[in-house]
Design a protein around this motif. Structure first.
Motif, PDB file in Angstrom:
ATOM      1  N   ASP A 188      -4.457 -11.208  -0.731  1.00 49.66           N
ATOM      2  CA  ASP A 188      -4.100 -10.316   0.380  1.00 49.66           C
ATOM      3  C   ASP A 188      -3.436  -9.043  -0.149  1.00 49.66           C
ATOM      4  O   ASP A 188      -3.763  -7.925   0.292  1.00 49.66           O
ATOM      5  N   ARG A 200      -5.015  -5.056   0.033  1.00 48.78           N
ATOM      6  CA  ARG A 200      -4.352  -3.917   0.647  1.00 48.78           C
ATOM      7  C   ARG A 200      -4.154  -2.780  -0.350  1.00 48.78           C
ATOM      8  O   ARG A 200      -4.269  -1.604  -0.006  1.00 48.78           O
ATOM      9  N   GLU A 258       0.827  -1.205   0.000  1.00 48.16           N
ATOM     10  CA  GLU A 258       0.000   0.000   0.000  1.00 48.16           C
ATOM     11  C   GLU A 258       0.869   1.266   0.000  1.00 48.16           C
ATOM     12  O   GLU A 258       0.356   2.367  -0.230  1.00 48.16           O
TER      13      GLU A 258
END
Length: 280
Positions: free
Chosen positions: A212, A216, A187
């Motif tokens: 995942d 993010r 991120e």
């Protein structure tokens, strides 16, 4: 052309297009074949030996991420308009970190990635494999990592190739308190990100990790694309690449047909993200 720096493959020249650093996984190989197919698409591709060479750790243990920055700086010194990194498996782990730490990285393509920093695979410079240490360092400091749970034992007959997926899954559960600190902070990366993963990966849970990573990125309002195939394994193969070599040590999941199909589905997106929006 001048001789390449120690540990670097020769540059594979295409036309005046994007420059790409190509990273292998834990095999440590120089990815000449992958460099060649990128060069045929008008890119300049460079592969680098990042462990096991002169002056390097013999295993994937506290490898300085500056190793990869040196390689991208070499590409950048050629006046490249756009710098991309393409990595598979442990090379994908490094590529994701590079996208965060090196602001000059414009695009990252990761194949069969993890979303976490893991402990070392093999020995460090001191020759020791234990106690576990981080796979990577930055500015001399080890990155937070998840150790392995050594109580895990493989199934199957002794001497048969091993699927180590269960080892990673158990280690995630055992060291759940370390997952947040070890998460790769995608991120915080300004690079364009493409993720390619197979749902039948027998090495580690790359599709779960891909999801995942994507979650993010999206939560941060950043672009990401995931190309997945449920029956593909750990080693997607792009058009123009031969089948991955058969391993006597590990099971990788998937099949030659499924792995090639995933690579073929991903290939147009790989080219797009590496070239960027202004390539003509």
């Amino acid at each position: 052309m001048a001789a390449p720096a120690r540990g670097f493959s020769p540059l594979r020249y295409g036309a005046a297009g994007p420059n790409v650093l190509v990273l292998s996984g834990s095999s440590g190989r120089i990815e000449d074949e992958r460099c060649r197919i990128l060069a045929r698409e008008g890119m300049t591709a460079l592969s680098v030996r990042w462990f096991g060479g002169p002056g390097q750790p013999p295993g994937i243990c506290e490898v300085p991420l500056e190793t990869f920055v040196s390689a991208t700086e070499l590409l950048r010194s050629r006046g490249a308009r756009r710098i991309g990194v393409l990595g598979v498996s442990k090379g994908a782990e490094a590529a994701l970190h590079l996208s965060v730490l090196d602001p000059g990285t414009d695009a990252v393509v990761v194949l069969s990635p993890t979303s976490l920093t893991w402990a070392n695979i093999g020995p460090g410079r001191d020759g020791r494999t234990r106690p576990y240490r981080s796979s990577w360092t930055w500015r001399g400091e080890g990155l937070p990592f998840v150790p392995y749970d050594d109580s895990w034992t493989p199934t199957g007959a002794e001497g048969d190739p091993v699927a180590v997926l269960g080892w990673y899954e158990r280690s995630r559960r055992t060291f759940a308190d370390r997952l947040d600190a070890a998460a790769i902070p995608v991120e915080r990366s300004a690079a364009d990100l493409l993720i390619v993963a197979g749902g039948d990966d027998a090495m580690w849970p790359s599709l779960r990790c891909a999801e995942d990573l994507a979650a993010r990125r999206r939560a941060a309002g950043l672009p990401v694309r995931v190309i997945a195939r449920a029956d593909a394994g750990h080693r997607p193969r792009f058009p123009g690449e031969g089948p991955a070599p058969v391993s006597e040590r590990f099971l990788h999941g998937g099949s030659p047909v499924a792995d090639a199909a995933l690579g073929a589905a991903a290939w147009p997106y790989v080219l797009d993200v590496l070239r960027g929006p202004d390539d003509t």
